[in-house]
Write a protein that holds these residues in place. Structure first.
Motif, short mmCIF file in Angstrom:
data_model
loop_
_atom_site.label_atom_id
_atom_site.label_comp_id
_atom_site.label_asym_id
_atom_site.label_seq_id
_atom_site.Cartn_x
_atom_site.Cartn_y
_atom_site.Cartn_z
N SER A 59 -26.25 -43.50 22.34
CA SER A 59 -26.04 -44.25 23.58
C SER A 59 -24.55 -44.46 23.78
CB SER A 59 -26.78 -45.59 23.55
OG SER A 59 -26.29 -46.39 22.51
N GLY A 60 -24.18 -44.86 24.98
CA GLY A 60 -22.77 -45.09 25.29
C GLY A 60 -22.58 -46.31 26.15
N ILE A 61 -21.39 -46.89 26.04
CA ILE A 61 -21.01 -48.05 26.86
C ILE A 61 -19.63 -47.78 27.42
CG2 ILE A 61 -20.51 -50.52 26.87
CD1 ILE A 61 -22.54 -50.83 24.59
N ASN A 62 -19.51 -47.84 28.74
CA ASN A 62 -18.23 -47.63 29.41
C ASN A 62 -17.56 -48.98 29.60
OD1 ASN A 62 -16.08 -46.66 30.87
ND2 ASN A 62 -17.23 -46.37 32.75
N HIS A 63 -16.37 -49.12 29.08
CA HIS A 63 -15.61 -50.37 29.17
C HIS A 63 -14.55 -50.33 30.28
CE1 HIS A 63 -16.99 -52.31 25.35
NE2 HIS A 63 -17.30 -51.06 25.07
N VAL A 64 -14.40 -49.21 30.99
CA VAL A 64 -13.29 -49.03 31.92
C VAL A 64 -13.75 -49.23 33.36
CG1 VAL A 64 -11.42 -47.51 32.62
CG2 VAL A 64 -12.30 -47.39 30.29
N ALA A 65 -13.13 -50.18 34.05
CA ALA A 65 -13.44 -50.48 35.45
C ALA A 65 -12.96 -49.34 36.35
CB ALA A 65 -12.79 -51.79 35.87
N GLY A 66 -13.75 -49.01 37.36
CA GLY A 66 -13.36 -48.00 38.35
C GLY A 66 -13.41 -46.57 37.86
N GLN A 67 -13.95 -46.35 36.71
CA GLN A 67 -14.04 -45.01 36.14
C GLN A 67 -15.47 -44.81 35.64
OE1 GLN A 67 -10.95 -43.44 33.37
NE2 GLN A 67 -12.51 -43.80 31.84
N THR A 68 -16.03 -43.66 35.92
CA THR A 68 -17.39 -43.36 35.49
C THR A 68 -17.38 -42.27 34.43
OG1 THR A 68 -18.29 -43.93 37.65
CG2 THR A 68 -19.65 -42.52 36.27
N VAL A 69 -18.12 -42.48 33.37
CA VAL A 69 -18.34 -41.43 32.38
C VAL A 69 -19.55 -40.65 32.90
CG1 VAL A 69 -18.92 -40.88 30.00
CG2 VAL A 69 -17.41 -42.81 30.50
N ASN A 70 -19.30 -39.44 33.41
CA ASN A 70 -20.38 -38.63 33.98
C ASN A 70 -21.35 -38.13 32.92
OD1 ASN A 70 -19.26 -38.89 36.55
ND2 ASN A 70 -18.10 -36.99 36.37
N SER A 71 -20.80 -37.71 31.79
CA SER A 71 -21.63 -37.16 30.72
C SER A 71 -20.83 -37.19 29.43
CB SER A 71 -22.04 -35.72 31.04
OG SER A 71 -20.89 -34.90 31.17
N PHE A 72 -21.56 -37.15 28.31
CA PHE A 72 -20.90 -37.05 27.01
C PHE A 72 -21.84 -36.45 26.00
CE2 PHE A 72 -22.98 -41.15 26.52
CZ PHE A 72 -23.26 -41.27 25.17
N THR A 73 -21.23 -35.90 24.94
CA THR A 73 -22.00 -35.35 23.83
C THR A 73 -21.42 -35.86 22.52
OG1 THR A 73 -20.63 -33.34 23.64
CG2 THR A 73 -22.58 -33.21 25.07
N VAL A 74 -22.28 -35.93 21.53
CA VAL A 74 -21.90 -36.28 20.17
C VAL A 74 -22.36 -35.11 19.29
CG1 VAL A 74 -22.23 -37.91 18.28
CG2 VAL A 74 -22.21 -38.75 20.64
N ASN A 75 -21.40 -34.40 18.72
CA ASN A 75 -21.69 -33.19 17.93
C ASN A 75 -22.56 -32.21 18.73
OD1 ASN A 75 -20.24 -34.33 15.86
ND2 ASN A 75 -22.03 -34.91 14.66
N GLY A 76 -22.35 -32.17 20.03
CA GLY A 76 -23.09 -31.24 20.89
C GLY A 76 -24.39 -31.79 21.44
N TYR A 77 -24.83 -32.94 20.99
CA TYR A 77 -26.07 -33.54 21.48
C TYR A 77 -25.75 -34.52 22.60
CZ TYR A 77 -28.00 -31.64 17.19
OH TYR A 77 -28.37 -30.79 16.18
N GLY A 78 -26.46 -34.41 23.72
CA GLY A 78 -26.18 -35.23 24.89
C GLY A 78 -26.53 -36.69 24.70
N GLY A 79 -25.66 -37.54 25.24
CA GLY A 79 -25.89 -38.98 25.22
C GLY A 79 -26.03 -39.51 26.62
N THR A 80 -26.34 -40.80 26.74
CA THR A 80 -26.51 -41.41 28.04
C THR A 80 -25.93 -42.83 28.04
OG1 THR A 80 -28.12 -42.07 29.72
CG2 THR A 80 -28.84 -42.19 27.45
N LEU A 81 -25.49 -43.25 29.20
CA LEU A 81 -25.01 -44.62 29.37
C LEU A 81 -26.12 -45.52 29.87
CD1 LEU A 81 -21.56 -43.91 31.07
CD2 LEU A 81 -21.97 -44.54 28.70
N THR A 82 -27.28 -44.97 30.12
CA THR A 82 -28.38 -45.75 30.70
C THR A 82 -29.57 -45.83 29.74
OG1 THR A 82 -29.22 -43.77 31.78
CG2 THR A 82 -27.74 -45.17 33.06
N GLY A 83 -29.31 -46.24 28.52
CA GLY A 83 -30.39 -46.33 27.53
C GLY A 83 -30.04 -45.48 26.33
N ASN A 84 -31.05 -44.91 25.70
CA ASN A 84 -30.86 -44.09 24.51
C ASN A 84 -31.28 -42.66 24.78
OD1 ASN A 84 -30.00 -46.20 22.78
ND2 ASN A 84 -32.12 -46.86 22.55
N SER A 85 -30.60 -41.72 24.14
CA SER A 85 -30.98 -40.31 24.14
C SER A 85 -31.33 -39.95 22.71
CB SER A 85 -29.82 -39.42 24.58
OG SER A 85 -29.36 -39.76 25.83
N CYS A 86 -32.17 -38.99 22.56
CA CYS A 86 -32.53 -38.55 21.23
C CYS A 86 -31.97 -37.15 21.04
CB CYS A 86 -34.04 -38.55 21.06
SG CYS A 86 -34.57 -38.21 19.38
#
Length: 168
Positions: A35-62
């Motif tokens: 999972s991810g948490i964005n701490h920066v105002a006015g900026q959106t994290v569109n997507s992210f990966t951890v070791n190539g596995y996709g994560g989400t800012l809206t809950g948990n990804s497996c």
């Protein structure tokens, strides 16, 4: 007699396989949510990966595999895409003006990557990535939720980007 030899050969073969499996589990790992948490105002994290596995800012990804036992030097690779101006107002959807404006807006997306240490844990309850100003990240495997007194990441939400960022 031939059946007995075949059974012994099969048994020996199975023992070799089992011994190989036992060796593979010396460093046991378990699946953990990302999972991810964005701490920066006015900026959106569109997507992210951890070791190539996709994560989400809206809950948990497996899932990501984390060793059941933490060892020094444990690291992870984070890659993410940022929309630095998520408050942009675009023309009406489906118009030529929208397509042109969106293409220009998307061309300003930023891509970042870093490798960070995974802090020591006794139990990994998932991996949470915190996106901070100046394209910094922190990760935690804490079993507590963000905001709990025991949670290790204390940075607030809606942080502003500074006028200049430190050079690493």
């Amino acid at each position: 007699m031939k059946i007995n030899r075949m059974l012994k050969a099969c048994f020996a073969f199975l023992m070799v396989l089992v011994a190989g499996c036992a060796k593979a589990t010396d460093t046991a790992s378990s699946a953990a949510n990302i999972s991810g948490i964005n701490h920066v105002a006015g900026q959106t994290v569109n997507s992210f990966t951890v070791n190539g596995y996709g994560g989400t800012l809206t809950g948990n990804s497996c899932c990501i595999m984390l060793p059941d036992e933490w060892k020094p030097g444990l690291k992870t690779r984070i890659e993410w895409e940022v929309d630095p101006n998520s408050n942009v107002i675009l023309p009406p959807l489906g118009t030529d003006e929208f397509r042109k404006a969106y293409a220009l807006h998307k061309s300003k997306y930023q891509h970042h990557s870093t490798t960070v240490d995974i802090p020591k844990y006794d139990q990994a309850c998932g991996l949470t990535v915190h996106f901070l100003p100046c394209n910094q990240v922190k990760v935690t495997t804490s079993c507590y939720g963000y905001g709990a007194p025991e949670y290790p990441v204390k940075e607030p939400l809606n942080m502003k980007e500074p006028a200049s960022c430190p050079v690493n």
